[in-house]
Design a protein around this motif. Structure first.
Motif, PDB file in Angstrom:
ATOM      1  N   PHE A 284       0.818  -1.213   0.000  1.00  0.00           N
ATOM      2  CA  PHE A 284       0.000   0.000   0.000  1.00  0.00           C
ATOM      3  C   PHE A 284       0.855   1.268   0.000  1.00  0.00           C
ATOM      4  N   SER A 285       2.079   1.172   0.498  1.00  0.00           N
ATOM      5  CA  SER A 285       2.970   2.337   0.490  1.00  0.00           C
ATOM      6  C   SER A 285       3.736   2.466  -0.823  1.00  0.00           C
ATOM      7  N   GLY A 286       3.614   1.461  -1.683  1.00  0.00           N
ATOM      8  CA  GLY A 286       4.282   1.515  -2.980  1.00  0.00           C
ATOM      9  C   GLY A 286       5.728   1.063  -2.977  1.00  0.00           C
ATOM     10  N   LYS A 287       6.208   0.505  -1.856  1.00  0.00           N
ATOM     11  CA  LYS A 287       7.604   0.054  -1.782  1.00  0.00           C
ATOM     12  C   LYS A 287       7.820  -1.231  -2.571  1.00  0.00           C
ATOM     13  N   LYS A 288       6.782  -2.070  -2.646  1.00  0.00           N
ATOM     14  CA  LYS A 288       6.860  -3.314  -3.402  1.00  0.00           C
ATOM     15  C   LYS A 288       5.553  -3.522  -4.162  1.00  0.00           C
ATOM     16  N   ARG A 289       5.619  -4.378  -5.182  1.00  0.00           N
ATOM     17  CA  ARG A 289       4.413  -4.751  -5.917  1.00  0.00           C
ATOM     18  C   ARG A 289       3.977  -6.141  -5.470  1.00  0.00           C
ATOM     19  N   LEU A 290       2.692  -6.304  -5.311  1.00  0.00           N
ATOM     20  CA  LEU A 290       2.147  -7.615  -4.992  1.00  0.00           C
ATOM     21  C   LEU A 290       2.249  -8.498  -6.229  1.00  0.00           C
ATOM     22  N   LEU A 291       2.902  -9.662  -6.075  1.00  0.00           N
ATOM     23  CA  LEU A 291       3.030 -10.609  -7.178  1.00  0.00           C
ATOM     24  C   LEU A 291       2.716 -12.018  -6.673  1.00  0.00           C
ATOM     25  N   PRO A 292       2.210 -12.879  -7.563  1.00  0.00           N
ATOM     26  CA  PRO A 292       1.953 -14.262  -7.160  1.00  0.00           C
ATOM     27  C   PRO A 292       3.253 -14.994  -6.845  1.00  0.00           C
ATOM     28  N   ARG A 293       3.170 -15.936  -5.897  1.00  0.00           N
ATOM     29  CA  ARG A 293       4.320 -16.731  -5.481  1.00  0.00           C
ATOM     30  C   ARG A 293       4.006 -18.212  -5.668  1.00  0.00           C
TER      31      ARG A 293
END
Length: 233
Positions: free
Chosen positions: A145-154
């Protein structure tokens, strides 16, 4: 003094003093100590109502109200901490969609499945289905939510596919059972009400489920499936 006034008085005293002993000490005058010459005895007399300059408050009432106020304060603090999207300045539609669903997924009202297709940090195209409620429980979404990382499937998500290496993985979660051997495509069975979620874009998603494509600049493709459980808990 009626019950409501008495409750208000106790609340005021509890808020003002950290301990019951602090409250008792506030009721003891210099003259009391001059005659009694014993702080413990002076406190006992105040507690019994024989001495003091204000209201008589029993120890058990003070401590019970103190505990109740502290529990309410902790509950409020926990609720604020729970919603990691709260207060964030979100610009992308995908993050806004996750924020809109966060509270309902945490509470179990809605169970969302997120489909993402994009490239990973190695430039490989990957895709997969993510159990949003489960990931919220095991991971801090602050970084997303802070934009530090992108949510990606694992590889540990409900499904994961690496288009370059052609590695495919399926995993059931606490919320969903994966049905991977269906000839018409991947299915997910929601464990609470045993309803089937069909993620085929050409098919209906199923009972009490919706499919929402998300226009986003963060991914090649993003879709969110929302399932509302009708089973009484």
């Amino acid at each position: 003094m009626d019950q409501e006034e008495g409750s208000t008085t106790v609340d005021n005293i509890v808020t003002q003093f950290n301990t019951y002993e602090d409250f008792l000490d506030s009721q003891i005058t210099t003259l009391d100590m001059y005659y009694l010459e014993d702080e413990g005895l002076a406190r006992q007399l105040v507690e019994l109502g024989y001495r003091g300059t204000g209201e008589v408050v029993k120890r058990e009432d003070f401590e019970a109200r103190k505990a109740a106020i502290e529990i309410a304060r902790l509950a409020e603090r926990t609720q604020k901490k729970t919603l990691t999207s709260a207060g964030k300045d979100l610009h992308d539609n995908f993050l806004k969609a996750l924020a809109m669903r966060e509270e309902d997924n945490r509470s179990g009202i809605v169970s969302s499945v997120i489909f993402i297709r994009d490239r990973n940090s190695h430039g490989q195209e990957v895709s997969g289905y993510i159990d949003y409620a489960h990931r919220l429980k095991i991971e801090d979404f602050e970084v997303y939510f802070s934009g530090k990382k992108r949510l990606l499937p694992r590889p540990t998500d409900m499904s994961f596919y690496n288009w370059d290496s052609q590695v495919a993985v399926w995993n059931s979660t606490p919320n969903y059972q994966v049905i991977a051997d269906n000839p018409e495509g991947l299915l997910f069975k929601y464990k609470r009400d045993r309803k089937i979620l069909n993620v085929d874009p050409k098919a209906q998603p199923g009972d009490n489920s919706t499919r929402t494509p998300i226009q986003t600049e963060l991914y090649i493709q993003a879709v969110i499936f929302d399932h509302v459980s009708r089973r009484k808990t």
